[in-house]
Design an enzyme around this catalytic site. Structure first.
Site, PDB file in Angstrom:
ATOM      1  N   HIS A 152       5.606   9.593   2.466  1.00 10.57           N
ATOM      2  CA  HIS A 152       5.313  10.398   1.274  1.00 10.57           C
ATOM      3  C   HIS A 152       4.781  11.758   1.691  1.00 10.57           C
ATOM      4  O   HIS A 152       4.516  11.998   2.868  1.00 10.57           O
ATOM      5  CB  HIS A 152       4.362   9.683   0.317  1.00 10.57           C
ATOM      6  CG  HIS A 152       3.010   9.366   0.869  1.00 10.57           C
ATOM      7  ND1 HIS A 152       2.804   8.490   1.917  1.00 10.57           N
ATOM      8  CD2 HIS A 152       1.763   9.795   0.497  1.00 10.57           C
ATOM      9  CE1 HIS A 152       1.511   8.390   2.167  1.00 10.57           C
ATOM     10  NE2 HIS A 152       0.856   9.178   1.335  1.00 10.57           N
ATOM     11  N   HIS A 208       1.990  13.552   1.184  1.00  7.80           N
ATOM     12  CA  HIS A 208       0.590  13.923   1.400  1.00  7.80           C
ATOM     13  C   HIS A 208       0.376  14.472   2.805  1.00  7.80           C
ATOM     14  O   HIS A 208       1.011  14.027   3.771  1.00  7.80           O
ATOM     15  CB  HIS A 208      -0.331  12.729   1.148  1.00  7.80           C
ATOM     16  CG  HIS A 208      -0.490  12.399  -0.311  1.00  7.80           C
ATOM     17  ND1 HIS A 208      -1.014  11.206  -0.759  1.00  7.80           N
ATOM     18  CD2 HIS A 208      -0.176  13.106  -1.429  1.00  7.80           C
ATOM     19  CE1 HIS A 208      -1.032  11.196  -2.094  1.00  7.80           C
ATOM     20  NE2 HIS A 208      -0.527  12.352  -2.511  1.00  7.80           N
ATOM     21  N   ASP A 219      -1.724  14.192   5.162  1.00  5.09           N
ATOM     22  CA  ASP A 219      -2.082  13.350   6.304  1.00  5.09           C
ATOM     23  C   ASP A 219      -0.921  12.458   6.749  1.00  5.09           C
ATOM     24  O   ASP A 219      -1.077  11.672   7.684  1.00  5.09           O
ATOM     25  CB  ASP A 219      -3.330  12.510   5.993  1.00  5.09           C
ATOM     26  CG  ASP A 219      -3.176  11.610   4.777  1.00  5.09           C
ATOM     27  OD1 ASP A 219      -2.508  12.021   3.815  1.00  5.09           O
ATOM     28  OD2 ASP A 219      -3.734  10.487   4.785  1.00  5.09           O
ATOM     29  N   HIS A 220       0.229  12.600   6.115  1.00  6.21           N
ATOM     30  CA  HIS A 220       1.426  11.880   6.532  1.00  6.21           C
ATOM     31  C   HIS A 220       2.578  12.821   6.897  1.00  6.21           C
ATOM     32  O   HIS A 220       3.340  12.520   7.802  1.00  6.21           O
ATOM     33  CB  HIS A 220       1.878  10.921   5.422  1.00  6.21           C
ATOM     34  CG  HIS A 220       0.885   9.837   5.148  1.00  6.21           C
ATOM     35  ND1 HIS A 220       0.997   8.573   5.653  1.00  6.21           N
ATOM     36  CD2 HIS A 220      -0.263   9.853   4.423  1.00  6.21           C
ATOM     37  CE1 HIS A 220      -0.043   7.842   5.257  1.00  6.21           C
ATOM     38  NE2 HIS A 220      -0.810   8.595   4.508  1.00  6.21           N
ATOM     39  N   HIS A 253       1.799   5.612  -5.831  1.00  6.26           N
ATOM     40  CA  HIS A 253       0.847   6.458  -5.111  1.00  6.26           C
ATOM     41  C   HIS A 253       1.301   7.911  -5.178  1.00  6.26           C
ATOM     42  O   HIS A 253       0.513   8.814  -5.454  1.00  6.26           O
ATOM     43  CB  HIS A 253       0.744   5.980  -3.662  1.00  6.26           C
ATOM     44  CG  HIS A 253      -0.261   6.703  -2.839  1.00  6.26           C
ATOM     45  ND1 HIS A 253      -1.626   6.569  -3.021  1.00  6.26           N
ATOM     46  CD2 HIS A 253      -0.113   7.582  -1.821  1.00  6.26           C
ATOM     47  CE1 HIS A 253      -2.265   7.325  -2.154  1.00  6.26           C
ATOM     48  NE2 HIS A 253      -1.370   7.957  -1.410  1.00  6.26           N
ATOM     49  N   ASP A 273       1.318   4.410   2.101  1.00  2.75           N
ATOM     50  CA  ASP A 273       0.143   4.190   1.260  1.00  2.75           C
ATOM     51  C   ASP A 273       0.485   3.381   0.003  1.00  2.75           C
ATOM     52  O   ASP A 273      -0.200   3.488  -1.015  1.00  2.75           O
ATOM     53  CB  ASP A 273      -0.482   5.532   0.864  1.00  2.75           C
ATOM     54  CG  ASP A 273      -1.211   6.197   2.021  1.00  2.75           C
ATOM     55  OD1 ASP A 273      -1.177   5.651   3.141  1.00  2.75           O
ATOM     56  OD2 ASP A 273      -1.802   7.276   1.808  1.00  2.75           O
ATOM     57  N   HIS A 283      -2.900   3.312   6.924  1.00  2.22           N
ATOM     58  CA  HIS A 283      -4.318   3.538   7.224  1.00  2.22           C
ATOM     59  C   HIS A 283      -4.994   2.256   7.684  1.00  2.22           C
ATOM     60  O   HIS A 283      -4.578   1.152   7.326  1.00  2.22           O
ATOM     61  CB  HIS A 283      -5.064   4.038   5.979  1.00  2.22           C
ATOM     62  CG  HIS A 283      -4.675   5.405   5.537  1.00  2.22           C
ATOM     63  ND1 HIS A 283      -5.312   6.552   5.978  1.00  2.22           N
ATOM     64  CD2 HIS A 283      -3.709   5.820   4.683  1.00  2.22           C
ATOM     65  CE1 HIS A 283      -4.754   7.610   5.401  1.00  2.22           C
ATOM     66  NE2 HIS A 283      -3.772   7.191   4.619  1.00  2.22           N
TER      67      HIS A 283
END
Length: 309
Positions: free
Chosen positions: A103, A105, A107-108, A159, A183, A222
């Protein structure tokens, strides 16, 4: 399965991590990577059909280097720290051809552009136009090959509206398949409903992921397992499977080892979001409908204060 863990001695440095939350996102990413690079080491899941190296990133993320054993072709899932990925690729002597983005975001996906600069020609898969450096937008049931491995895209919006999980199999293999869930599904938990609904998460967890073979190994985005299991214990205090899994996860965390992968079969025994049809879970939130149970659980989890013990 041979699981070789090359790990450090700590999972988090709480005071420093708290301070990082006050910094801008870009600073958080760089500082968190530096902070944790000496204490969170990689581990390797070595199967006859595929090899998967878990590459910890930032404070609690995982990147995954997926290697087709036969062809030595590789893909990386969510490479937010590209230098670590390049080092792993060189260590294994494989040819990296593909980025699998779950996805958009930061942090990905924020490492995609640098990854492509470092290793030109990479194919970048994702289900959302917001994914950095995307070259191949995919949707539900799209499939492609990574060497001798088959990768199937599973559309799991909630998400984020464009979230994709990647299901990896090999024809005629007796080894377990793998699913990279980003996530959407965590060990003992699920992602927040930032851009979706309880109906969507129910479909993602129960009707899509939940119908994969029970032995499928789950590689999530995570390391949230201990806190997730503390919530699961709150929901089902009499569930001995949760109690044993929590004790195991605490031990893993205290020695710096990952709690990933789990299996889908395991998730149905201790993950409250996969257990929304169970009377014990429904009774906790005073619901009788699985989707309403999902909605109530997520609302409660969002406000849950995780016990320190």
């Amino acid at each position: 399965m041979l699981l070789r863990s090359l790990v450090g001695s700590a999972c988090t440095l709480i005071g420093a991590a708290t301070a990082l939350k006050l910094a801008p996102v870009e600073v958080q990413a760089q500082a968190a990577a530096l902070l944790h690079s000496t204490v969170r080491k990689s581990s390797l899941v070595d199967q006859a059909n595929m090899r998967i190296e878990l590459l910890p990133a930032l404070s609690d993320n995982y990147m995954y280097l997926l290697i087709d054993v036969d062809s030595k072709e590789a893909a990386v899932v969510d490479p937010v720290e590209p230098i670590k990925v390049v080092e792993a690729v060189r260590k294994h002597g494989v040819k990296l051809t593909t980025i699998l983005t779950t996805h958009h975001h930061w942090d990905h996906a924020s490492g995609n552009e640098k990854m492509v600069r470092l290793m030109p020609g990479l194919k970048v898969y994702g289900g959302d136009d917001r994914v950095d450096a995307i070259t191949k937008k995919v949707s539900h049931s799209n499939s492609f090959k990574l060497g001798s491995l088959s990768v199937k895209c599973l559309f799991t919006p909630c998400h984020t509206t464009g979230h994709i999980c990647y299901y990896v199999t090999k024809e005629n293999s007796t080894e377990p398949p793998a699913v990279f869930t980003g996530d959407t599904l965590f060990v003992a938990g699920c992602g927040k409903f930032f851009e979706g609904t309880a109906e969507q998460m129910y479909k993602a967890l129960i009707e899509i992921l939940g119908r994969l073979p029970p032995e499928t190994r789950v590689y999530c985005g995570h390391e949230y397992t201990v806190s997730n299991l503390k919530f699961a214990r709150h929901v089902e205090p009499e569930n001995e499977v949760i109690q044993k899994k929590l004790a195991w996860a605490k031990e893993k965390c205290s020695s710096g080892e990952p709690t990933i992968p789990s299996t889908l079969a395991d998730e149905f025994t201790f993950n409250p979001f996969m257990r929304v049809k169970e009377k014990s879970v429904q009774d906790h939130v005073k619901q009788t409908n699985p989707i309403e149970t999902m909605r109530s659980l997520r609302k409660e989890k969002d406000g849950f204060r995780v016990p320190k013990e």
